[in-house]
Design a protein around this motif. Structure first.
Motif, PDB file in Angstrom:
ATOM      1  N   MET A   1       0.845  -1.175   0.000  1.00 46.72           N
ATOM      2  CA  MET A   1       0.000   0.000   0.000  1.00 46.72           C
ATOM      3  C   MET A   1       0.887   1.234   0.000  1.00 46.72           C
ATOM      4  N   PHE A   2       0.515   2.215  -0.809  1.00 49.54           N
ATOM      5  CA  PHE A   2       1.238   3.477  -0.802  1.00 49.54           C
ATOM      6  C   PHE A   2       0.246   4.626  -0.731  1.00 49.54           C
ATOM      7  N   ALA A   3       0.779   5.815  -0.428  1.00 44.73           N
ATOM      8  CA  ALA A   3      -0.063   6.997  -0.313  1.00 44.73           C
ATOM      9  C   ALA A   3       0.732   8.214  -0.770  1.00 44.73           C
ATOM     10  N   ILE A   4       0.004   9.226  -1.181  1.00 40.76           N
ATOM     11  CA  ILE A   4       0.615  10.520  -1.495  1.00 40.76           C
ATOM     12  C   ILE A   4       0.165  11.483  -0.408  1.00 40.76           C
ATOM     13  N   VAL A   5       1.139  12.083   0.270  1.00 40.77           N
ATOM     14  CA  VAL A   5       0.868  12.905   1.447  1.00 40.77           C
ATOM     15  C   VAL A   5       1.663  14.206   1.365  1.00 40.77           C
ATOM     16  N   THR A   6       1.099  15.268   1.939  1.00 44.50           N
ATOM     17  CA  THR A   6       1.802  16.545   2.025  1.00 44.50           C
ATOM     18  C   THR A   6       2.460  16.643   3.393  1.00 44.50           C
ATOM     19  N   ILE A   7       3.794  16.806   3.381  1.00 46.15           N
ATOM     20  CA  ILE A   7       4.572  16.954   4.609  1.00 46.15           C
ATOM     21  C   ILE A   7       5.413  18.208   4.463  1.00 46.15           C
ATOM     22  N   ALA A   8       5.211  19.170   5.342  1.00 50.67           N
ATOM     23  CA  ALA A   8       5.985  20.420   5.369  1.00 50.67           C
ATOM     24  C   ALA A   8       5.942  21.142   4.022  1.00 50.67           C
ATOM     25  N   GLY A   9       4.771  21.140   3.383  1.00 47.97           N
ATOM     26  CA  GLY A   9       4.599  21.894   2.151  1.00 47.97           C
ATOM     27  C   GLY A   9       4.997  21.178   0.876  1.00 47.97           C
ATOM     28  N   GLN A  10       5.469  19.936   0.960  1.00 44.73           N
ATOM     29  CA  GLN A  10       5.854  19.175  -0.219  1.00 44.73           C
ATOM     30  C   GLN A  10       5.109  17.850  -0.236  1.00 44.73           C
ATOM     31  N   VAL A  15       5.618   4.719   1.354  1.00 43.03           N
ATOM     32  CA  VAL A  15       5.306   3.309   1.556  1.00 43.03           C
ATOM     33  C   VAL A  15       5.719   2.970   2.980  1.00 43.03           C
ATOM     34  N   GLU A  16       5.041   2.038   3.595  1.00 44.76           N
ATOM     35  CA  GLU A  16       5.371   1.636   4.952  1.00 44.76           C
ATOM     36  C   GLU A  16       6.807   1.114   5.024  1.00 44.76           C
ATOM     37  N   GLY A  17       7.583   1.609   5.993  1.00 46.10           N
ATOM     38  CA  GLY A  17       8.972   1.208   6.165  1.00 46.10           C
ATOM     39  C   GLY A  17       9.974   2.079   5.430  1.00 46.10           C
ATOM     40  N   GLN A  18       9.514   3.036   4.650  1.00 44.86           N
ATOM     41  CA  GLN A  18      10.391   3.903   3.863  1.00 44.86           C
ATOM     42  C   GLN A  18      10.984   5.001   4.740  1.00 44.86           C
ATOM     43  N   GLU A  19      12.228   5.400   4.443  1.00 42.25           N
ATOM     44  CA  GLU A  19      12.873   6.517   5.122  1.00 42.25           C
ATOM     45  C   GLU A  19      13.046   7.643   4.119  1.00 42.25           C
ATOM     46  N   ILE A  20      12.575   8.859   4.480  1.00 42.06           N
ATOM     47  CA  ILE A  20      12.660  10.002   3.576  1.00 42.06           C
ATOM     48  C   ILE A  20      13.185  11.218   4.318  1.00 42.06           C
ATOM     49  N   PHE A  21      13.703  12.161   3.551  1.00 36.31           N
ATOM     50  CA  PHE A  21      14.151  13.439   4.085  1.00 36.31           C
ATOM     51  C   PHE A  21      13.103  14.491   3.750  1.00 36.31           C
ATOM     52  N   VAL A  22      12.627  15.214   4.766  1.00 35.45           N
ATOM     53  CA  VAL A  22      11.660  16.296   4.572  1.00 35.45           C
ATOM     54  C   VAL A  22      12.257  17.568   5.163  1.00 35.45           C
ATOM     55  N   HIS A  23      11.659  18.708   4.823  1.00 36.00           N
ATOM     56  CA  HIS A  23      12.120  19.955   5.427  1.00 36.00           C
ATOM     57  C   HIS A  23      11.979  19.861   6.940  1.00 36.00           C
ATOM     58  N   ARG A  24      12.795  20.599   7.649  1.00 29.63           N
ATOM     59  CA  ARG A  24      12.909  20.490   9.102  1.00 29.63           C
ATOM     60  C   ARG A  24      11.561  20.578   9.810  1.00 29.63           C
ATOM     61  N   LEU A  25      11.298  19.598  10.683  1.00 27.03           N
ATOM     62  CA  LEU A  25      10.089  19.563  11.499  1.00 27.03           C
ATOM     63  C   LEU A  25      10.432  19.952  12.926  1.00 27.03           C
ATOM     64  N   GLY A  60       1.527   7.557   9.930  1.00 32.07           N
ATOM     65  CA  GLY A  60       2.282   7.586  11.178  1.00 32.07           C
ATOM     66  C   GLY A  60       3.764   7.449  10.876  1.00 32.07           C
ATOM     67  N   ALA A  61       4.574   8.302  11.507  1.00 27.49           N
ATOM     68  CA  ALA A  61       6.013   8.287  11.241  1.00 27.49           C
ATOM     69  C   ALA A  61       6.785   8.540  12.526  1.00 27.49           C
ATOM     70  N   THR A  62       8.054   8.153  12.507  1.00 26.64           N
ATOM     71  CA  THR A  62       8.968   8.382  13.622  1.00 26.64           C
ATOM     72  C   THR A  62      10.139   9.215  13.126  1.00 26.64           C
ATOM     73  N   ILE A  63      10.511  10.226  13.887  1.00 20.74           N
ATOM     74  CA  ILE A  63      11.640  11.073  13.514  1.00 20.74           C
ATOM     75  C   ILE A  63      12.926  10.370  13.913  1.00 20.74           C
ATOM     76  N   ILE A  64      13.815  10.193  12.935  1.00 20.27           N
ATOM     77  CA  ILE A  64      15.080   9.510  13.185  1.00 20.27           C
ATOM     78  C   ILE A  64      16.162  10.508  13.583  1.00 20.27           C
ATOM     79  N   LYS A  97      10.984   7.995   9.313  1.00 19.93           N
ATOM     80  CA  LYS A  97      10.660   6.639   8.858  1.00 19.93           C
ATOM     81  C   LYS A  97       9.153   6.470   8.945  1.00 19.93           C
ATOM     82  N   ILE A  98       8.551   6.030   7.838  1.00 16.94           N
ATOM     83  CA  ILE A  98       7.107   5.829   7.770  1.00 16.94           C
ATOM     84  C   ILE A  98       6.763   4.522   8.489  1.00 16.94           C
ATOM     85  N   ASP A  99       5.961   4.616   9.549  1.00 16.69           N
ATOM     86  CA  ASP A  99       5.598   3.437  10.330  1.00 16.69           C
ATOM     87  C   ASP A  99       4.304   2.797   9.848  1.00 16.69           C
ATOM     88  N   SER A 100       3.303   3.632   9.547  1.00 20.53           N
ATOM     89  CA  SER A 100       2.011   3.061   9.175  1.00 20.53           C
ATOM     90  C   SER A 100       1.287   3.957   8.183  1.00 20.53           C
TER      91      SER A 100
END
Length: 103
Positions: A1-10, A15-25, A60-64, A97-100
């Motif tokens: 399962m995947f989703a398109i989401v807006t995080i910090a304006g982008q 996908v679940e388990g993916q690690e991404i870089f976003v603008h500072r939270l 749901g995500a966790t900040i690494i 890291k995307i948890d759920s």
């Protein structure tokens, strides 16, 4: 399962388990965060397109960690005038890291 989401304006495809870089939270490392601006979901149950958001969907995500990007050199010059300015910039990012992905 995947989703398109807006995080910090982008917008990101996550996908679940993916690690991404976003603008500072504004949260510390190890915190759990939730994003509700989900625009599209696709999985075994089918696809859902939001207008503009899918109701009831969240990520749901966790900040690494908080990191800085590569240095970008900004150089300005006007020819024959003796004008030269050199500046550098490093963008601040948050690695998450995307948890759920829940619908």
């Amino acid at each position: 399962m995947f989703a398109i989401v807006t995080i910090a304006g982008q917008q990101f495809k996550v996908v679940e388990g993916q690690e991404i870089f976003v603008h500072r939270l504004e949260a510390s490392a190890g915190d759990s965060v939730s994003f509700d601006n989900v625009h599209f979901t696709s999985g075994d149950a089918g696809t859902s397109i939001g207008t503009p958001n899918v109701s009831g969907a969240s990520i749901g995500a966790t900040i690494i960690d908080h990191v800085k990007g590569d240095k970008v050199i900004v150089f300005k010059k006007k020819r024959r005038k003796g004008y030269r300015v050199k500046n550098g910039h490093r963008q601040s990012y948050t690695k998450i890291k995307i948890d759920s992905v829940t619908v």
